[in-house]
Design an enzyme around this catalytic site. Sequence first.
Site, short mmCIF file in Angstrom:
data_model
loop_
_atom_site.label_atom_id
_atom_site.label_comp_id
_atom_site.label_asym_id
_atom_site.label_seq_id
_atom_site.Cartn_x
_atom_site.Cartn_y
_atom_site.Cartn_z
CB SER A 17 -28.49 -18.31 -8.68
OG SER A 17 -27.17 -18.28 -9.01
CE LYS A 66 -20.20 -12.36 -11.87
NZ LYS A 66 -19.20 -13.34 -11.43
CG ASN A 87 -20.84 -12.53 -6.51
OD1 ASN A 87 -20.48 -11.63 -5.43
ND2 ASN A 87 -20.91 -13.55 -6.50
CG ASP A 102 -17.90 -14.40 -8.29
OD1 ASP A 102 -18.68 -15.30 -8.11
OD2 ASP A 102 -17.83 -13.51 -9.06
N GLY A 129 -11.90 -11.79 -15.45
CA GLY A 129 -12.67 -11.58 -14.20
C GLY A 129 -12.50 -12.49 -13.31
CE LYS A 155 -6.52 -9.58 -22.58
NZ LYS A 155 -7.91 -10.43 -22.61
CE1 TYR A 220 -21.75 -24.71 -13.45
CE2 TYR A 220 -20.14 -23.61 -12.27
CZ TYR A 220 -21.40 -23.57 -13.05
OH TYR A 220 -22.20 -22.28 -13.10
P1 ATR Z 1 -13.83 -14.63 -17.16
O1 ATR Z 1 -14.39 -13.11 -16.57
O2 ATR Z 1 -14.87 -15.50 -17.04
O3 ATR Z 1 -12.61 -14.82 -16.37
P2 ATR Z 1 -12.79 -13.41 -19.63
O4 ATR Z 1 -12.31 -12.18 -18.67
O5 ATR Z 1 -13.07 -13.31 -20.70
O6 ATR Z 1 -13.68 -14.43 -18.70
O7 ATR Z 1 -11.32 -14.18 -19.42
C1 ATR Z 1 -11.09 -15.33 -20.08
C2 ATR Z 1 -9.97 -15.86 -19.90
O8 ATR Z 1 -9.38 -16.88 -20.52
C3 ATR Z 1 -8.34 -14.94 -20.27
O9 ATR Z 1 -7.50 -15.19 -19.60
C4 ATR Z 1 -8.14 -15.44 -21.82
O10 ATR Z 1 -6.91 -15.16 -22.26
P3 ATR Z 1 -6.52 -13.97 -22.94
O11 ATR Z 1 -6.37 -12.94 -21.91
O12 ATR Z 1 -5.46 -14.27 -23.80
O13 ATR Z 1 -7.71 -13.69 -24.02
C5 ATR Z 1 -8.28 -16.88 -21.36
N1 ATR Z 1 -8.56 -17.60 -22.52
C6 ATR Z 1 -9.95 -17.99 -23.07
N2 ATR Z 1 -9.84 -18.66 -24.38
C7 ATR Z 1 -8.52 -18.97 -24.42
C8 ATR Z 1 -7.85 -20.02 -25.22
N3 ATR Z 1 -8.46 -20.48 -26.52
N4 ATR Z 1 -6.35 -20.14 -25.23
C9 ATR Z 1 -5.91 -19.35 -24.23
N5 ATR Z 1 -6.35 -18.61 -23.04
C10 ATR Z 1 -7.83 -18.43 -23.31
#
Ligand code: ATR
Length: 279
Positions: A17, A66, A87, A102, A129, A155, A220
Amino acid sequence: MKKLFAVIGDPIAHSMSPVMHNDLFAIYQINATYLPFRVKADDLEDAVKGLRALGIGGFNVTVPHKQRIIPYLDEVDELAQAIGAVNTVVNANGKLIGYNTDGPGFLTGLASIFPTVEGKKILIIGAGGAARAIYFTLAKEKPCAIDITNRTVDKAKDLIEACPYTTKSNAYSLIEADTLIREYDLIVQTTSIGMAPHDVEQPLKFTALKDGTTVCDIIYNPLKTTFLERAQTHGATIQNGIDMFVYQGALAFEKWTGIAPDVNRMRENVLKQLGGTTC
Ligand code: ATR
């Protein structure tokens, strides 16, 4: 006097940024500078007080602040309040107002390849998030349905229940979503699966897509995830996470300055920082 803008987060060293916004200040001849500040979770309240005392023009907020920043702001707009995450903060004559660019950044970036979400059937992969910001933003656009698939299905269910905007939604496991994949016009990958250095991983193992499907990945790095590669092989129009990043920044810049900036220039700038070529 030079105006100060900032991004606060932890970690913050690799944020793209500052380069992006400082370039915009230079080309639009705005006497301002944008600095990154590493703020530890326990110091967030003090940091906001400090930024306020310094007469900050505005600032971005990134992980892990955030959500937790909201009580320290004077106002939070409706979408950011619903998402529960900010954000972008604008200092309006001493009042700190929080926004979430976002989700809108994703939607604006999407418009170049997918003009309208209205009446479309959408699948979001992930329930964190980023998924929340995108889901709530898209839900306001009158889609036919937005389903959510997540490793932890509960979730996805919680996310659907939390959405204040009426939309048809089902929660699916990743395995179920794979069997339904041909129903969707738009698929949005929001998890960290496939992010460098775990480039070969992908959330779904689909073998076909509906004709004309658009597939986005908010990652990205790499510019083309294995998931996007696979989607393209199956005929999809694809978009990586550069657009969401650029447009969230463009919308923040516009809130601070009233100027809708040159997004192509921003994109080039970000790509240069990533050292890559466009997807
Ligand atoms: P962000 O804020 O960047 O979205 P987050 O809140 O930590 O990050 O969310 C990560 C997401 O990626 C979640 O949906 C997570 O799935 P879970 O809710 O089951 O934890 C998903 N995720 C991360 N690593 C994963 C993996 N190896 N396999 C499947 N889902 C994964």
